[in-house]
Scaffold this motif. Sequence first.
Motif, PDB file in Angstrom:
ATOM      1  N   TRP A   1      80.320  24.252  13.751  1.00  0.00           N
ATOM      2  CA  TRP A   1      79.008  24.331  13.092  1.00  0.00           C
ATOM      3  C   TRP A   1      79.139  24.986  11.723  1.00  0.00           C
ATOM      4  O   TRP A   1      79.997  25.816  11.476  1.00  0.00           O
TER       5      TRP A   1
ATOM      6  N   PHE B   1      72.366  27.322  13.840  1.00  0.00           N
ATOM      7  CA  PHE B   1      71.840  26.628  15.012  1.00  0.00           C
ATOM      8  C   PHE B   1      70.324  26.520  14.918  1.00  0.00           C
ATOM      9  O   PHE B   1      69.652  27.382  14.321  1.00  0.00           O
ATOM     10  N   SER B   2      69.774  25.517  15.595  1.00  0.00           N
ATOM     11  CA  SER B   2      68.323  25.431  15.730  1.00  0.00           C
ATOM     12  C   SER B   2      67.855  26.498  16.708  1.00  0.00           C
ATOM     13  O   SER B   2      68.655  27.055  17.475  1.00  0.00           O
TER      14      SER B   2
ATOM     15  N   ASP C   1      66.101  26.068  19.376  1.00  0.00           N
ATOM     16  CA  ASP C   1      66.338  25.616  20.748  1.00  0.00           C
ATOM     17  C   ASP C   1      67.785  25.847  21.156  1.00  0.00           C
ATOM     18  O   ASP C   1      68.079  26.277  22.282  1.00  0.00           O
ATOM     19  N   GLU C   2      68.719  25.564  20.252  1.00  0.00           N
ATOM     20  CA  GLU C   2      70.134  25.786  20.553  1.00  0.00           C
ATOM     21  C   GLU C   2      70.433  27.273  20.716  1.00  0.00           C
ATOM     22  O   GLU C   2      71.201  27.661  21.602  1.00  0.00           O
ATOM     23  N   GLN C   3      69.830  28.104  19.874  1.00  0.00           N
ATOM     24  CA  GLN C   3      70.003  29.553  20.010  1.00  0.00           C
ATOM     25  C   GLN C   3      69.530  30.016  21.391  1.00  0.00           C
ATOM     26  O   GLN C   3      70.215  30.793  22.071  1.00  0.00           O
TER      27      GLN C   3
ATOM     28  N   ARG D   1      69.237  28.341  24.166  1.00  0.00           N
ATOM     29  CA  ARG D   1      70.101  27.862  25.240  1.00  0.00           C
ATOM     30  C   ARG D   1      71.393  28.679  25.308  1.00  0.00           C
ATOM     31  O   ARG D   1      71.888  28.989  26.396  1.00  0.00           O
ATOM     32  N   ILE D   2      71.939  29.029  24.158  1.00  0.00           N
ATOM     33  CA  ILE D   2      73.153  29.850  24.146  1.00  0.00           C
ATOM     34  C   ILE D   2      72.877  31.224  24.748  1.00  0.00           C
ATOM     35  O   ILE D   2      73.661  31.741  25.555  1.00  0.00           O
TER      36      ILE D   2
ATOM     37  N   ALA E   1      80.438  22.463  23.156  1.00  0.00           N
ATOM     38  CA  ALA E   1      79.036  22.054  22.953  1.00  0.00           C
ATOM     39  C   ALA E   1      78.124  22.787  23.926  1.00  0.00           C
ATOM     40  O   ALA E   1      78.467  23.001  25.089  1.00  0.00           O
ATOM     41  N   VAL E   2      76.955  23.192  23.435  1.00  0.00           N
ATOM     42  CA  VAL E   2      75.993  23.891  24.274  1.00  0.00           C
ATOM     43  C   VAL E   2      75.611  23.045  25.482  1.00  0.00           C
ATOM     44  O   VAL E   2      75.538  23.530  26.613  1.00  0.00           O
ATOM     45  N   SER E   3      75.418  21.747  25.268  1.00  0.00           N
ATOM     46  CA  SER E   3      75.001  20.866  26.347  1.00  0.00           C
ATOM     47  C   SER E   3      76.050  20.774  27.446  1.00  0.00           C
ATOM     48  O   SER E   3      75.727  20.624  28.617  1.00  0.00           O
TER      49      SER E   3
END
Length: 403
Positions: free
Chosen positions: A6, A156-157, A159-161, A163-164, A397-399
């Motif tokens: 990233w 990060f977005s 939403d990504e933050q 989730r992490i 990847a977060v996903s």
Amino acid sequence: MPGDVWSELKLSDVLAEPIRNGYSPPESQAWTGVQMLGLGCLSAKGFNPVQLKNAPGSVSVMHPAILQDGDLLVSRANTRTLVGMVGVYRDVGTPCIYPDLMMRVRPSKRYLVEFLELVLRSPRTRRRVMAMAQGTSESMVKISGDVLRQLPVPDFSVDEQRRIVEIINSFTELERGIEASIAKFEALRSGLIEELAELECGLFDAVLKQGPQNGIYKPANSYGLQGTPIVRIDSFSRGKSDFTRGLLRVAVSGDEVARYGLEVGDIVINRVNTLDLVGKSTSVRRLTEPTIFESNMMRCKLRRSAAEPLFTETWLGSSVVKRYFLQRAKSAISQASINADDVRNCPFPKMGLLGQLAFLERLNAVDDQRLAEVAELAKLRQLKQGLVDDLLSGRVAVSAVAA
């Protein structure tokens, strides 16, 4: 794309307002309605209000250093390993200010404060902060606001933050579960040790074959990396010790080795130290070469038919013996001492060898379970640390983890 590295911003790019140092007025003895955080409120685990003081009456709830729930705090001065500790402030029920040795960070709405805490606590950032800290002594180094502002932050977005943070928090919950299990075994161990306090006691002298004998005195300039290993007051704590490595050495004669040499099964007792440490004891478990002990120690040899060395070590570390040596210690400026008579007259349980071995078996069973949990916790923390770096760099990847 999953696994891509990233892009990064600087911390200065994600701030809602400038980074600010705190305020450290003199402590008030009276309650004023406002409290001050101590530097000990920040640790490797984040914020914990364990060190609160009363602020003087001149500090009002409108003071610029008054904290808001969710403020990010960073220590700007400490030892090199502790400088840059970070934590999210949570309301303690009364207005609080933060000290001059901390900095306050308030991010924009585009960044979650919990995510920034994770970034600033990550291994990569910690290495950078410790490397950039400056000072004339390792016991007190500092970082500036400029250092903090230049720290990289992954782009990060929200939403990504989130989730992490959720992923890492799930690991934190597992850590807490194992920590609770370790605490349970430690409490169980303490309970076993306290059982010894109920035993009828005679005198330690009754199980001694030889001693107590003071060790050898050598001037400070005699110590070095060559010669015979020597056990000193800082060579062990209470309980288990390892005299096969890490000892200073000293030149001695063959006669001195014969007189002051240690053997497996010997008990070594510290006769001069600070009041809380005088009397600390250990058994000699293993030796790889002739090893002697210094004059601040006393050596005791046991009648092995009457006393098991590991049981004796455990007993000498019990609260009963600690209280006894505290009562018998002769205090001087900054240190205290006990003598051979104090050791001979120390209480010792009237328990046969088989009883001692049975007690050690119970104690070892608890210790084995505790150590297994400690090892599991270490593995989990290593996995978590690696995952933090992988997630923040984009290598994982977060996903992929969330799934």
